[in-house]
Design an enzyme around this catalytic site. Structure first.
Site, short mmCIF file in Angstrom:
data_model
loop_
_atom_site.label_atom_id
_atom_site.label_comp_id
_atom_site.label_asym_id
_atom_site.label_seq_id
_atom_site.Cartn_x
_atom_site.Cartn_y
_atom_site.Cartn_z
N HIS A 44 -85.95 -67.36 -60.36
CA HIS A 44 -86.14 -68.65 -59.70
C HIS A 44 -86.21 -68.43 -58.19
O HIS A 44 -85.42 -67.69 -57.61
CB HIS A 44 -84.98 -69.60 -60.03
CG HIS A 44 -85.28 -71.02 -59.66
ND1 HIS A 44 -86.01 -71.86 -60.47
CD2 HIS A 44 -84.96 -71.74 -58.56
CE1 HIS A 44 -86.12 -73.04 -59.89
NE2 HIS A 44 -85.49 -72.99 -58.72
N SER A 100 -89.31 -75.90 -56.84
CA SER A 100 -88.01 -76.15 -57.44
C SER A 100 -87.67 -77.64 -57.38
O SER A 100 -88.40 -78.46 -57.91
CB SER A 100 -86.95 -75.29 -56.75
OG SER A 100 -85.71 -75.34 -57.42
N ASP A 148 -86.78 -66.95 -65.11
CA ASP A 148 -86.12 -68.10 -64.53
C ASP A 148 -85.41 -68.85 -65.65
O ASP A 148 -86.05 -69.21 -66.65
CB ASP A 148 -87.17 -68.99 -63.87
CG ASP A 148 -86.60 -70.25 -63.23
OD1 ASP A 148 -85.38 -70.50 -63.35
OD2 ASP A 148 -87.39 -71.00 -62.61
#
Length: 339
Positions: A302, A161, A272
């Site tokens: 996510h 991320s 996501d």
């Protein structure tokens, strides 16, 4: 700005904004202490070591236990940056600790997880500065485990991320200062590429996956807006190169990445909201002639590649084969057509 009916992003993130520009973090995610006693029956040993005492940055090193008894083979080195939207978590946060334990075990690698300064107290590029400083620190082989067991000629920058965003920008900085022979100021550390898991990027205009998943319970687009507002330099918008990789001179530096022979792995999940930004990043990398391997699961939200065992195992399988010497044959793939 979020509209009526949407979840309050500050409540969702469990943070409170303060009048001085800082935030109060209300999360109670437990931390895991390192364990480096070789007499314990654990597959991976862990130990913390300071990088910059003034900035309170440190690294957590993950060493597969069998390496202690095999001095003839040095292991690939993965420098890992945790996620958290630039504002949350630590290398010691339990789920990132556990993910790095599994990464070291599943790929038979030494993992160095870097704990960097968080925004908004330290806005970008502070995290990028800390990442590059960590690489400078690593080159001196500051720990016995690194000196005795790490293959410094086979190093990859990896992140999850926001950590993938940090790995990307740190790699661009290194590439910009590396000469045509691949000799750089980080010698003997030699970076071979990037591993970007569900990378955190964006732009001012919504992409189709953000529209489709506007009410995503994990990371809705208006929550991302707040993360960027808290982490980007004051006065810039989401077209800034830190957020949108097509901004600034990143494309030019990617041509340098191609010349250095680095490779890139971009992975993610179709559910996501950021997946179209991730595909766009992979497309940009491929456009510049950099060998890029993409893999997007048809399911998964996510953070799944950190928290969900099935997605994590799939990612680690990809990583194991991506970093294995000799390098596998990687071709430029169309991200839209990858599995």
């Amino acid at each position: 700005m979020f509209v009526s009916g949407q979840v309050d992003p500050f409540h969702h993130l469990k943070i409170l904004p303060n009048s001085d520009g800082t935030i109060t973090r209300l999360r109670a995610d437990p931390h895991t202490h390192p364990t480096f006693d070789p007499t314990l029956p654990i597959p991976v040993l862990t130990q913390d070591t300071t990088i910059n005492q003034s900035n309170k940055t440190f690294a957590r090193i993950f060493l597969p236990r069998p390496a202690l008894h095999n001095s003839s083979t040095n292991l690939p080195l993965i420098v890992f940056f945790h996620g958290g939207g630039f504002i949350l978590f630590s290398a010691a946060t339990h789920f990132f600790h556990d993910a790095c334990v599994n990464l070291a075990k599943d790929t038979n690698s030494i993992v160095v997880s870097v704990d960097y300064r968080l925004a908004p107290e330290h806005r970008l590029p502070a995290a990028y500065d800390d990442a590059v400083e960590a690489l400078h620190w690593l080159k001196s082989k500051p720990h016995d485990w690194l000196r005795n067991h790490a293959d410094y000629s086979n190093c990859y920058l990896m992140g999850s991320s926001a950590g993938a965003n940090i790995a990307y920008h740190a790699a661009l900085r290194v590439a910009a200062e590396t000469n045509s022979d691949g000799i750089n100021y980080l010698e003997p550390l030699k970076i071979r590429g990037m591993i970007l898991s569900q990378p955190f990027f964006g732009a001012t205009e919504r992409v189709p996956s953000e529209v489709r998943l506007a009410e995503d319970p994990v990371l809705a687009p208006h929550v991302c807006d707040v993360l960027w507002d808290l982490s980007l330099p004051v006065g810039v918008d989401r077209e800034h190169e830190y957020c949108n990789p097509r901004g600034g001179n990143g494309g030019v530096i990617l041509e340098r990445v191609r010349e250095l022979g680095w490779r890139v792995l971009v992975s993610g999940c179709r559910d996501d909201p950021l997946v179209d930004h991730q595909i766009g990043l992979a497309t940009l990398v491929a456009e510049k002639g950099v060998p890029v391997l993409t893999n997007f699961s048809p399911t998964g939200s996510h953070g799944a590649e950190v928290r969900d065992p099935l997605h994590q195992n799939r990612l680690h399988h990809l990583v194991k084969h991506f970093i294995a010497p000799p390098p596998p044959s990687i071709h430029n793939l169309s991200p839209q057509n990858s599995a």
